[in-house]
Design a protein around this motif. Structure first.
Motif, PDB file in Angstrom:
ATOM      1  N   GLU A 430       0.844  -1.204   0.000  1.00 11.00           N
ATOM      2  CA  GLU A 430       0.000   0.000   0.000  1.00 11.00           C
ATOM      3  C   GLU A 430       0.877   1.252   0.000  1.00 11.00           C
ATOM      4  OE1 GLU A 430      -2.453  -0.313   3.430  1.00 11.00           O
ATOM      5  OE2 GLU A 430      -3.782  -1.851   2.585  1.00 11.00           O
ATOM      6  N   HIS A 431       1.939   1.180   0.745  1.00  6.80           N
ATOM      7  CA  HIS A 431       2.843   2.332   0.821  1.00  6.80           C
ATOM      8  C   HIS A 431       3.500   2.617  -0.531  1.00  6.80           C
ATOM      9  CE1 HIS A 431       5.727   5.198   2.293  1.00  6.80           C
ATOM     10  NE2 HIS A 431       6.754   4.417   1.961  1.00  6.80           N
ATOM     11  N   GLN A 432       3.897   1.574  -1.250  1.00  5.97           N
ATOM     12  CA  GLN A 432       4.517   1.779  -2.553  1.00  5.97           C
ATOM     13  C   GLN A 432       3.539   2.434  -3.518  1.00  5.97           C
ATOM     14  OE1 GLN A 432       7.702   1.377  -3.301  1.00  5.97           O
ATOM     15  NE2 GLN A 432       7.246   2.236  -5.329  1.00  5.97           N
ATOM     16  N   ALA A 433       2.292   2.049  -3.432  1.00  3.81           N
ATOM     17  CA  ALA A 433       1.275   2.674  -4.275  1.00  3.81           C
ATOM     18  C   ALA A 433       1.118   4.148  -3.915  1.00  3.81           C
ATOM     19  CB  ALA A 433      -0.051   1.925  -4.117  1.00  3.81           C
ATOM     20  N   ASN A 434       1.186   4.455  -2.644  1.00  6.00           N
ATOM     21  CA  ASN A 434       1.072   5.850  -2.197  1.00  6.00           C
ATOM     22  C   ASN A 434       2.272   6.681  -2.638  1.00  6.00           C
ATOM     23  OD1 ASN A 434      -1.409   5.503  -0.938  1.00  6.00           O
ATOM     24  ND2 ASN A 434      -0.501   5.072   1.082  1.00  6.00           N
ATOM     25  N   VAL A 435       3.443   6.059  -2.657  1.00  5.52           N
ATOM     26  CA  VAL A 435       4.647   6.763  -3.107  1.00  5.52           C
ATOM     27  C   VAL A 435       4.465   7.224  -4.552  1.00  5.52           C
ATOM     28  CG1 VAL A 435       7.087   6.468  -3.667  1.00  5.52           C
ATOM     29  CG2 VAL A 435       6.195   5.632  -1.480  1.00  5.52           C
ATOM     30  N   GLU A 436       3.858   6.356  -5.357  1.00  4.66           N
ATOM     31  CA  GLU A 436       3.612   6.723  -6.751  1.00  4.66           C
ATOM     32  C   GLU A 436       2.575   7.837  -6.845  1.00  4.66           C
ATOM     33  OE1 GLU A 436       2.576   3.179  -8.805  1.00  4.66           O
ATOM     34  OE2 GLU A 436       4.502   2.193  -8.429  1.00  4.66           O
ATOM     35  N   LYS A 437       1.543   7.770  -6.014  1.00  6.12           N
ATOM     36  CA  LYS A 437       0.511   8.825  -6.007  1.00  6.12           C
ATOM     37  C   LYS A 437       1.137  10.159  -5.578  1.00  6.12           C
ATOM     38  CE  LYS A 437      -3.426   5.913  -4.680  1.00  6.12           C
ATOM     39  NZ  LYS A 437      -4.431   5.652  -3.618  1.00  6.12           N
ATOM     40  N   ALA A 438       2.041  10.095  -4.660  1.00  4.30           N
ATOM     41  CA  ALA A 438       2.667  11.318  -4.133  1.00  4.30           C
ATOM     42  C   ALA A 438       3.688  11.917  -5.085  1.00  4.30           C
ATOM     43  CB  ALA A 438       3.318  11.016  -2.796  1.00  4.30           C
ATOM     44  N   GLY A 439       3.966  11.206  -6.178  1.00  2.00           N
ATOM     45  CA  GLY A 439       4.887  11.753  -7.185  1.00  2.00           C
ATOM     46  C   GLY A 439       6.336  11.500  -6.906  1.00  2.00           C
ATOM     47  N   TRP A 440       6.641  10.470  -6.099  1.00  2.00           N
ATOM     48  CA  TRP A 440       8.029  10.180  -5.767  1.00  2.00           C
ATOM     49  C   TRP A 440       8.587   9.007  -6.563  1.00  2.00           C
ATOM     50  CZ3 TRP A 440      10.713  13.543  -3.033  1.00  2.00           C
ATOM     51  CH2 TRP A 440      10.025  14.447  -2.186  1.00  2.00           C
ATOM     52  N   ALA A 441       7.780   8.373  -7.421  1.00  2.00           N
ATOM     53  CA  ALA A 441       8.286   7.246  -8.192  1.00  2.00           C
ATOM     54  C   ALA A 441       9.137   7.740  -9.351  1.00  2.00           C
ATOM     55  CB  ALA A 441       7.120   6.401  -8.710  1.00  2.00           C
ATOM     56  N   TYR A 442      10.228   7.070  -9.583  1.00  2.39           N
ATOM     57  CA  TYR A 442      11.144   7.507 -10.646  1.00  2.39           C
ATOM     58  C   TYR A 442      11.191   6.441 -11.736  1.00  2.39           C
ATOM     59  CZ  TYR A 442      12.627  10.965  -7.260  1.00  2.39           C
ATOM     60  OH  TYR A 442      12.651  11.987  -6.363  1.00  2.39           O
TER      61      TYR A 442
END
Length: 442
Positions: A430-442
């Motif tokens: 769930e946290h990894q999905a949130n990281v992408e929503k927050a714009g931190w995925a590279y």
């Protein structure tokens, strides 16, 4: 011739005969011829002394029988009253003399009245300095004269023997001692706080401030309970976390101890009401400040403090096997070399102060004490000076997020539409999905 005997007897009865003159003379002559007998000492009768003693005894009995003259009770009471009145009058004269001032003035003394001082504390200060004799009298005089509101803070020149009105007038004059405002933002590191005072022209160097704040120059702050409870456990700085962030109006011509003491006094005042809660939670103030410094860095928004606190509490205290090592795992204090991250060990004023970026590596002993991805539990010391909201959140995490088992959070990237938003998760996926929503995925 016949003798009539009865007549003779009658004569003998009526007229007794006396010895003949011749016989009497012979008797006296015989007495004169005989040697004189030894004259016996006549026995003196002691009738007279006995009479005297008897007279004295009777006189004594008369004295006893007479009522004794006693000191009248009424006169005794009057005498006591007069003595009390005399003593009271003398004391009243001393009080009036104190109020009106003495005939001779003592040497000049500089008295410093601190901002916020009460009339009672000022009176005690004046008595201790020998300016006045009766602090209670001065306090009552100021109270009933209605002049308490005019008393100012600052430095004043006073002398013993001054009358009360002159003293009050003197300490009611405004002083023009220069002051300056200093603002310390929440989450500022100890090195950052020192830099603020250097930039304000109040302290000559960061080292001067930190040496005082850490007590390495001999400065003693044991008047504060928190200071004596900070453990010596290999932390970088004893003062870290305790230089309370706020806006202060301070004198511009004081020494460094004054400035540090001002910050410590504020910390003590703000946190002394938390003692009971800390004891109930079975923790320590130092651990609360440590956790609060991470909440301050990771949340930064008061509305989110309690939720972020719940995530950290779950990591440190959960029975979940995935968190068996109870690592805090905060990017705010770890070996992360991304400049975009606010990292205590890499790109903070503290790291720059110790020269770690220039050296290209953080010392191993520092990582073992502070790297939250390496160690279990809280680090050796706080990583900044948290505000009160973060301290309170560390003690009182959000109960719902605590019970639901939230472990992760992430904030929106500042360059995205979700900047400043918080995303919470219970699992790593769930946290990894949130990281992408927050714009931190590279």
């Amino acid at each position: 011739m016949r003798i009539n005997r009865s007549d003779n007897n009658a004569e003998n009865r009526v007229q007794p005969t006396s010895p003949a003159p011749a016989a009497q003379e012979a008797k006296e002559e015989k007495a004169a011829v005989q040697p004189p007998k030894k004259k016996e000492e006549p026995v003196r009768e002691k009738t007279k002394p006995q009479k005297k003693r008897k007279a004295k005894q009777e006189e004594f009995e008369d004295e006893e029988s007479k009522p004794r003259r006693r000191f009248p009770l009424g006169c005794l009471i009057v005498l006591i009253v007069l003595v009390l009145v005399g003593v009271g009058a003398y004391q009243v004269m001393k009080f009036y003399s104190e109020i009106d001032g003495g005939t001779e003035l003592g040497p000049e003394q500089t008295i410093t009245v601190e901002q916020g001082s009460s009339v009672s504390s000022i009176a005690t200060q004046l008595k201790d300095a020998g300016i006045i004799q009766y602090d209670w009298l001065f306090k009552e005089y100021v109270k009933y004269s209605g002049k308490a509101g005019g008393i100012q803070f600052g430095e004043f020149t006073l002398r013993s023997g001054m009358d009360y009105n002159t003293i009050i007038q003197t300490i009611s004059q405004e002083t023009y001692r220069p002051t300056t405002n200093v603002t310390i933002p929440e989450g500022t590191t100890a090195v950052g706080v020192a830099q603020i005072f250097v930039d304000a022209g109040l302290v000559d160097s960061i080292d001067t401030f930190l040496n005082c704040a850490n007590g390495t120059d001999g400065s003693d702050f044991s008047q504060y309970s928190f200071w004596t409870q900070i453990p010596d456990n290999g932390r970088l700085m004893k003062c870290e976390g305790y230089l309370f962030p706020d806006t202060y109006n301070v004198y511009a011509d004081e020494d460094v101890y004054y400035y540090v003491d001002t910050l410590y006094a504020e910390f003590e005042a703000k946190t002394e009401g938390l003692t009971d809660t800390i004891n109930q939670k079975g923790t320590t103030l130092d651990d609360v400040v440590k956790l609060a410094s991470f909440i301050q860095e990771e949340a930064g928004v008061e509305a989110e403090d309690a939720k972020v606190s719940a995530c950290f509490h779950n990591r440190l205290e959960s029975d979940d096997p995935l968190w068996a090592e109870h690592k805090l795992e905060s990017n705010a204090c770890s070996y992360i070399t991304q400049d975009v991250e606010n990292n205590y060990l890499w790109n903070s004023p503290t790291a720059e102060y110790y020269g770690w970026p220039a050296l290209g590596a953080i010392p191993e002993d520092v990582l073992n004490a502070y790297d939250t991805y390496r160690i279990s539990g809280l680090p050796a010391g706080p990583i900044s000076c948290p505000g009160y909201a973060a301290i309170e959140a560390a003690l009182n995490p959000d109960q719902e997020y605590l019970d639901e088992g939230y472990f992760f959070f992430v904030t929106g990237h500042p360059d995205t539409d979700v900047a400043g938003q918080y995303f919470y998760a219970k699992t790593a996926d769930e946290h990894q999905a949130n990281v992408e929503k927050a714009g931190w995925a590279y």
